[in-house]
Design an enzyme around this catalytic site. Structure first.
Site, PDB file in Angstrom:
ATOM      1  N   SER A  92      -4.306   0.291  30.144  1.00 45.14           N
ATOM      2  CA  SER A  92      -4.375   0.040  31.586  1.00 45.14           C
ATOM      3  C   SER A  92      -5.206   1.143  32.226  1.00 45.14           C
ATOM      4  O   SER A  92      -5.818   1.957  31.529  1.00 45.14           O
ATOM      5  CB  SER A  92      -2.964   0.009  32.179  1.00 45.14           C
ATOM      6  N   LYS A 125     -12.946  -4.096  40.500  1.00 44.44           N
ATOM      7  CA  LYS A 125     -11.763  -4.317  39.656  1.00 44.44           C
ATOM      8  C   LYS A 125     -11.279  -5.748  39.896  1.00 44.44           C
ATOM      9  O   LYS A 125     -10.655  -6.033  40.913  1.00 44.44           O
ATOM     10  CB  LYS A 125     -10.656  -3.314  39.983  1.00 44.44           C
ATOM     11  N   CYS A 427       0.935 -33.625  74.999  1.00 49.69           N
ATOM     12  CA  CYS A 427       1.055 -34.562  76.126  1.00 49.69           C
ATOM     13  C   CYS A 427       2.016 -35.721  75.867  1.00 49.69           C
ATOM     14  O   CYS A 427       2.261 -36.523  76.770  1.00 49.69           O
ATOM     15  CB  CYS A 427      -0.323 -35.119  76.484  1.00 49.69           C
TER      16      CYS A 427
END
Length: 720
Positions: A92, A125, A427
């Protein structure tokens, strides 16, 4: 110099005692297991990061109580494993969150190498799932996930479903290419459509979709994903020559080689990697990539900085979890999990009934988000959204937050279907549900305030002093029903309104007089014709030159305008028929209905002579489908496609981006928002960023604001 954005890390979760520590470790392990297995974590990235930082803080204070299953310092939080060993550990990355932390990290790398690092690689990344693709003699033989970094899961069944990862390379090379498998925004939408079409729940986000799809086997449908390589290494059978090259080449050289083999790398994206030498230049590039993030067709969650040279990487070495020569500069989170509290239904200026999600407040990218856009009722049904759902909310830059999808695995059973309106919420009239976007049957009459406010806006008639509050006053007083009534207002009527003194009244009347003289393109845009906007209104106005020519054009004639297809042409014709009374009233009020510089020439026969209406004076009406003669045919930008980026200066400083586009088109060019091979000129102001980079790569001509102003000097005075 542009500085890189500092990311304020959210406070770490508070872990007060041993019991809280044990619970936090268990929660983090479960979340990591789900995240890396299917992407379906009960925590978003920010919550998981805060929890792990809290665990790490507790362990630092109580080292004797550290659990063997703690996620701290482990690849994938130590929650996953695999049965296919990696040839080299698949690690990592450590994170930094600010320019100061980045400077400290680069200094630590140089301390380890014992010398200055002269070349750094800076690249996006990508937010996907890391895999290793093993090629044997140029053939893709195996795909393996990261797993726990030492071994991963075999997902070779996904070969053939991943764009950018060819089954055969351009050379018979044996090597391993590592990268990210992700879903682009378009692939994510298609994947969710296929998934819900087969009775499944939608993926919560693109990463979830990529993780689930990569592992799916024997499914009734397939979805496409995309691969971007970020590293390559030799295998035992790679051969001495390739092994030597991959071991000696700089990282940037390796990736150029990988791209040459036919594999996607980040070099083919708008935020291509760069090699830089100074920390200040790295920080500037970080800021440029961060600024480009909202417009990218895929997700990024940071910027990776690597020592580029092989000898620097070897000298810095690696730890058990991450290399010491690379780091991730984290960007603020752009997606979080929160609760869908309900859905509001708002009526727009053309009567479109638009749903809006009401959320439990959540902080994303530095701001508190309480609402998110929902496209239409069909989109709510397709995503299977329910009130009370935990939902993944996405936000990038200044883009309005949107809901990616419900986090279906977190449902408790208490969620309720979203209630759709049976009558117009504005409405009380009926609703036209024949199209995906529902609309009040009264159309524009349903919402006069929105319609008039839009017409008075800066990119339309630009009526200064006529904000929404003043429009509400005029509508409530019965003075204005549509924006043509603005031009009949008297001084006495305005003075009779609350908080309207003589000065403000005279200023508004002067602004209305100015609005009467706006070019046809502005007036047409103010009408709010469905399927058109500022740019399309300019094209239509310049093509036909007068409102009368536009009104008499049929669908076939409208298709001669760049960007108008058959369906849009039919919509414009129908809208103009509906708007005919309003256009008549505007004409009667003296509002300009011509486009400066555009002359309608009439029809021309195949042989080049005049058609049946050749006897008409030039500029008079001929066939409704004939193109207008405009200044574009002779302007200095004739035949050029021009892109504008960065902050303008000098004579261009006060022009909005819409006004810059208008200037380009008045001078004969075509405006565009992105740089491509078809771009003729890039006007680059301060902080031009990635568009300038791409233009330089393509060899596109680049002009500074003052140079461009000189090119179009004769057209600056006509830009409004």
């Amino acid at each position: 110099m542009t500085t890189s954005p500092a990311v304020t890390a959210a406070p770490a979760a508070v872990v007060a005692d041993a019991a809280a520590y044990a619970e936090a470790v268990a929660t983090a392990t479960r979340a990591a297991s789900a995240y890396y297995a299917t992407g379906e974590s009960p925590l978003d990235d920010d919550a998981y990061d805060r929890l792990v930082r809290g665990i790490a803080a507790y362990e630092q204070e109580h080292p004797d109580e550290t659990s063997p299953v703690s996620p701290v310092g482990k690849v994938a939080g130590g929650a996953v494993s695999g049965d296919v060993p990696h040839t080299v550990p698949m690690l990592s990355l450590d994170n930094v969150f600010s320019p100061e932390q980045l400077v400290a990290w680069t200094a630590s790398v140089e301390r380890r190498t014992g010398r200055p690092v002269t070349v750094w690689s800076v690249e996006p990344k990508l937010d996907g799932l890391a895999v290793a693709a093993r090629y044997e003699q140029g053939r893709l033989a195996r795909l393996v996930t990261r797993g726990d970094g030492t071994a991963g899961e075999d997902v070779s069944h996904a070969i053939g479903t991943i764009a950018g990862l060819p089954q055969r390379l351009t050379e018979p090379a044996t090597l391993e290419i590592r990268g990210e498998v992700l879903m682009t925004d378009e692939q994510f939408e298609r994947a969710n459509a296929a998934r819900t079409g087969h009775g499944g729940t939608p993926f919560a986000n693109p990463r979830n979709g990529a993780a689930g799809s990569l592992r799916a086997r024997d499914r009734e449908y397939t979805v496409e994903m995309t691969f971007f390589g970020y590293a390559a290494l030799a295998l035992p059978d790679s051969g001495a020559e390739l092994t030597a090259r991959l071991g000696e080449w700089a990282h940037s050289e390796v990736m150029r080689h990988v791209a040459g083999l036919g594999v996607h790398t980040a070099h083919s994206t708008p935020v291509a990697p760069r090699t830089l030498s100074a920390t200040a230049a790295i920080q500037e590039r970080i800021a440029e990539i961060a600024a480009a993030r909202p417009g990218l067709p895929f997700g990024i969650d940071g910027i990776v900085i690597k020592a580029d040279l092989a000898e620097d990487q070897a000298a810095a070495g690696s730890g058990s979890r991450a290399p010491r020569w690379a780091v991730a500069y984290k960007l603020p989170a752009v997606e979080k999990v929160t609760t869908l509290l309900g859905v509001e239904w708002n009526v727009g200026r053309t009567g479109i009934i638009a749903p809006r999600a009401v959320l439990e407040p959540v902080e994303i990218d530095g701001s508190t988000v309480t609402y998110a856009t929902l496209h239409n009722p069909a989109d709510i049904t397709r995503r299977d959204l329910r009130t009370g759902d935990r939902v993944m909310v996405y936000k990038a830059g200044d883009i309005i937050p949107r809901i990616e999808a419900p986090v279906a695995h977190l449902r408790t059973g208490a969620e309720q279907p979203v209630v759709f309106p049976e009558v117009c919420p504005q409405c009380g009239s009926g609703i036209d549900t024949s199209e995906q976007r529902w609309r009040c049957v009264r159309g524009r009459d349903c919402h006069a305030v929105a319609s008039v406010s839009y017409a008075a806006g800066r990119d339309q008639l630009d009526i200064e002093g006529l904000g929404t509050t003043r429009v509400v006053q005029l509508v409530d007083a019965g003075l204005v029903r549509d924006f043509s009534d603005l031009f009949g207002l008297t001084r006495e009527q305005l003075l009779g309104l609350d908080r309207m003194g003589e000065t403000s009244t005279d200023n508004l009347l002067a602004a209305l007089d100015t609005a009467r003289t706006r070019p046809l393109s502005r007036v047409f845009c103010a009408l709010g014709v469905r399927g058109t906007g500022r740019s399309m209104s300019r094209r239509i106005a310049r093509h036909f030159a007068t409102m009368e020519h536009i009104r008499t054009a049929d669908a076939e004639a409208l298709q001669q305008v760049d960007g108008i297809g058959a369906e849009k042409a039919r919509t414009v014709v129908a809208e103009l028929a509906e708007l005919a009374p309003l256009i008549d009233r505007l004409t009667a009020a003296g509002v300009n209905m011509t486009e400066p510089g555009a002359t309608y020439r009439g029809a021309v026969t195949e042989g080049g002579g005049a058609g049946p209406e050749a006897g008409l004076p030039e500029g008079d009406q001929a066939s409704p489908g004939a193109p207008a003669r405009t200044d574009q045919d002779a302007g200095p930008l004739h035949g050029m496609t021009v892109v504008v980026t960065g902050a303008m200066t000098g004579e261009l400083e006060k022009l909005s981006r819409n006004q810059m586009n208008e200037l380009i088109e008045r001078a004969g060019g075509k405006s565009s928002s992105s740089v491509s091979k078809r771009t003729s000129l890039l006007v680059a102001g301060a902080n031009a960023g990635s568009k300038r980079d791409k233009a330089e790569q393509l060899g596109t001509r680049i002009a500074a604001p003052d140079e461009f102003a000189a090119m179009v000097a004769g057209f600056l005075d006509t830009t409004v």
